[in-house]
Design a protein around this motif. Structure first.
Motif, short mmCIF file in Angstrom:
data_model
loop_
_atom_site.label_atom_id
_atom_site.label_comp_id
_atom_site.label_asym_id
_atom_site.label_seq_id
_atom_site.Cartn_x
_atom_site.Cartn_y
_atom_site.Cartn_z
N ILE A 28 -18.86 -18.39 71.32
CA ILE A 28 -17.70 -17.80 72.00
C ILE A 28 -16.53 -18.78 71.94
O ILE A 28 -15.40 -18.40 71.60
CB ILE A 28 -18.04 -17.44 73.46
CG1 ILE A 28 -19.05 -16.30 73.50
CG2 ILE A 28 -16.76 -17.06 74.23
CD1 ILE A 28 -19.65 -16.04 74.87
N ASP A 29 -16.78 -20.04 72.28
CA ASP A 29 -15.72 -21.06 72.26
C ASP A 29 -15.14 -21.22 70.86
O ASP A 29 -13.91 -21.35 70.69
CB ASP A 29 -16.26 -22.40 72.77
CG ASP A 29 -16.71 -22.34 74.23
OD1 ASP A 29 -16.30 -21.40 74.95
OD2 ASP A 29 -17.48 -23.22 74.64
N THR A 30 -15.99 -21.19 69.84
CA THR A 30 -15.53 -21.31 68.46
C THR A 30 -14.69 -20.10 68.07
O THR A 30 -13.66 -20.24 67.40
CB THR A 30 -16.73 -21.46 67.50
OG1 THR A 30 -17.47 -22.62 67.89
CG2 THR A 30 -16.29 -21.60 66.06
N ALA A 31 -15.10 -18.91 68.49
CA ALA A 31 -14.34 -17.70 68.18
C ALA A 31 -12.96 -17.74 68.83
O ALA A 31 -11.95 -17.35 68.20
CB ALA A 31 -15.11 -16.46 68.65
N VAL A 32 -12.88 -18.23 70.06
CA VAL A 32 -11.58 -18.37 70.74
C VAL A 32 -10.69 -19.33 69.94
O VAL A 32 -9.51 -19.04 69.70
CB VAL A 32 -11.77 -18.88 72.19
CG1 VAL A 32 -10.43 -19.28 72.80
CG2 VAL A 32 -12.44 -17.80 73.03
N ASP A 37 -6.18 -20.50 66.32
CA ASP A 37 -5.71 -21.09 65.07
C ASP A 37 -5.08 -20.06 64.15
O ASP A 37 -4.29 -20.39 63.28
CB ASP A 37 -6.86 -21.79 64.34
CG ASP A 37 -7.30 -23.07 65.03
OD1 ASP A 37 -6.59 -23.54 65.94
OD2 ASP A 37 -8.37 -23.60 64.67
N SER A 38 -5.45 -18.80 64.34
CA SER A 38 -4.88 -17.71 63.54
C SER A 38 -3.57 -17.21 64.14
O SER A 38 -2.97 -16.27 63.62
CB SER A 38 -5.87 -16.55 63.45
OG SER A 38 -7.05 -16.97 62.81
N GLY A 39 -3.15 -17.81 65.26
CA GLY A 39 -1.88 -17.43 65.88
C GLY A 39 -2.01 -16.40 66.99
O GLY A 39 -1.01 -15.93 67.51
N ILE A 40 -3.23 -16.05 67.37
CA ILE A 40 -3.45 -15.05 68.42
C ILE A 40 -3.51 -15.78 69.76
O ILE A 40 -4.39 -16.59 69.99
CB ILE A 40 -4.76 -14.27 68.20
CG1 ILE A 40 -4.86 -13.73 66.79
CG2 ILE A 40 -4.93 -13.18 69.26
CD1 ILE A 40 -3.79 -12.77 66.39
N LYS A 41 -2.57 -15.47 70.64
CA LYS A 41 -2.53 -16.14 71.95
C LYS A 41 -2.88 -15.20 73.10
O LYS A 41 -3.37 -15.62 74.13
CB LYS A 41 -1.14 -16.74 72.20
CG LYS A 41 -0.66 -17.68 71.12
CD LYS A 41 -1.50 -18.91 71.03
CE LYS A 41 -0.94 -19.85 69.96
NZ LYS A 41 -1.93 -20.67 69.35
N ARG A 89 -5.44 -27.55 60.36
CA ARG A 89 -4.93 -28.30 61.51
C ARG A 89 -4.42 -29.69 61.09
O ARG A 89 -3.55 -30.25 61.74
CB ARG A 89 -6.03 -28.52 62.55
CG ARG A 89 -6.36 -27.31 63.35
CD ARG A 89 -7.40 -27.66 64.39
NE ARG A 89 -7.71 -26.52 65.22
CZ ARG A 89 -8.50 -26.57 66.26
NH1 ARG A 89 -9.07 -27.71 66.60
NH2 ARG A 89 -8.75 -25.50 66.96
N GLU A 90 -4.96 -30.23 60.03
CA GLU A 90 -4.61 -31.57 59.59
C GLU A 90 -3.41 -31.59 58.64
O GLU A 90 -2.93 -32.67 58.29
CB GLU A 90 -5.80 -32.24 58.95
CG GLU A 90 -6.94 -32.46 59.93
CD GLU A 90 -8.18 -33.07 59.28
OE1 GLU A 90 -8.11 -33.47 58.11
OE2 GLU A 90 -9.22 -33.13 59.96
N LEU A 91 -2.94 -30.43 58.22
CA LEU A 91 -1.79 -30.40 57.33
C LEU A 91 -0.56 -30.86 58.08
O LEU A 91 -0.38 -30.56 59.26
CB LEU A 91 -1.56 -28.97 56.80
CG LEU A 91 -2.63 -28.43 55.86
CD1 LEU A 91 -2.33 -26.97 55.54
CD2 LEU A 91 -2.70 -29.25 54.59
N PRO A 92 0.32 -31.60 57.40
CA PRO A 92 1.53 -32.05 58.08
C PRO A 92 2.43 -30.87 58.43
O PRO A 92 2.49 -29.90 57.67
CB PRO A 92 2.20 -32.98 57.06
CG PRO A 92 1.61 -32.60 55.75
CD PRO A 92 0.25 -32.04 56.02
N ALA A 93 3.08 -30.99 59.56
CA ALA A 93 4.01 -29.93 59.97
C ALA A 93 5.24 -29.97 59.07
O ALA A 93 5.65 -31.04 58.62
CB ALA A 93 4.41 -30.14 61.43
#
Length: 97
Positions: A28-32, A37-41, A89-93
């Protein structure tokens, strides 16, 4: 349906007993995290709750080794998705100016 809790997910997966509670909660925690990370808040929609259940079902079904020919794979699809998200997540902004 907001974020489903452990009991909701176990009912969806048709799991009795408590032996796998820790593992299911980790799913569940991983799915959240995956949805975040996919932009769903927004966690307040019915679709969000169903997305969590579907992701957890996929993780749960893939938790044991699968034999394909002479190759054994563990968490093939789920693991690849998680690795790609962690790499992203590790890609530079980008430049914000």
């Amino acid at each position: 349906m907001p974020l489903p809790d452990l009991q909701n997910v176990k009912e969806y997966l048709k799991i009795d007993g408590d032996e796998e509670n820790t593992q299911i909660q980790e799913f569940i925690d991983t799915a959240v995290e995956e949805l975040e990370d996919s932009g769903i808040k927004d966690q307040s929609t019915v679709s969000y709750g169903m997305a969590i259940k579907l992701l957890v079902a996929g993780y749960y079904e893939e938790r044991r080794p699968q034999v394909i020919g002479t190759v054994t794979t563990n968490l093939q699809y789920s693991l690849e998705r998680i690795i790609l998200r962690l790499k992203a997540r590790e890609l530079p902004a980008g430049d914000e100016e």
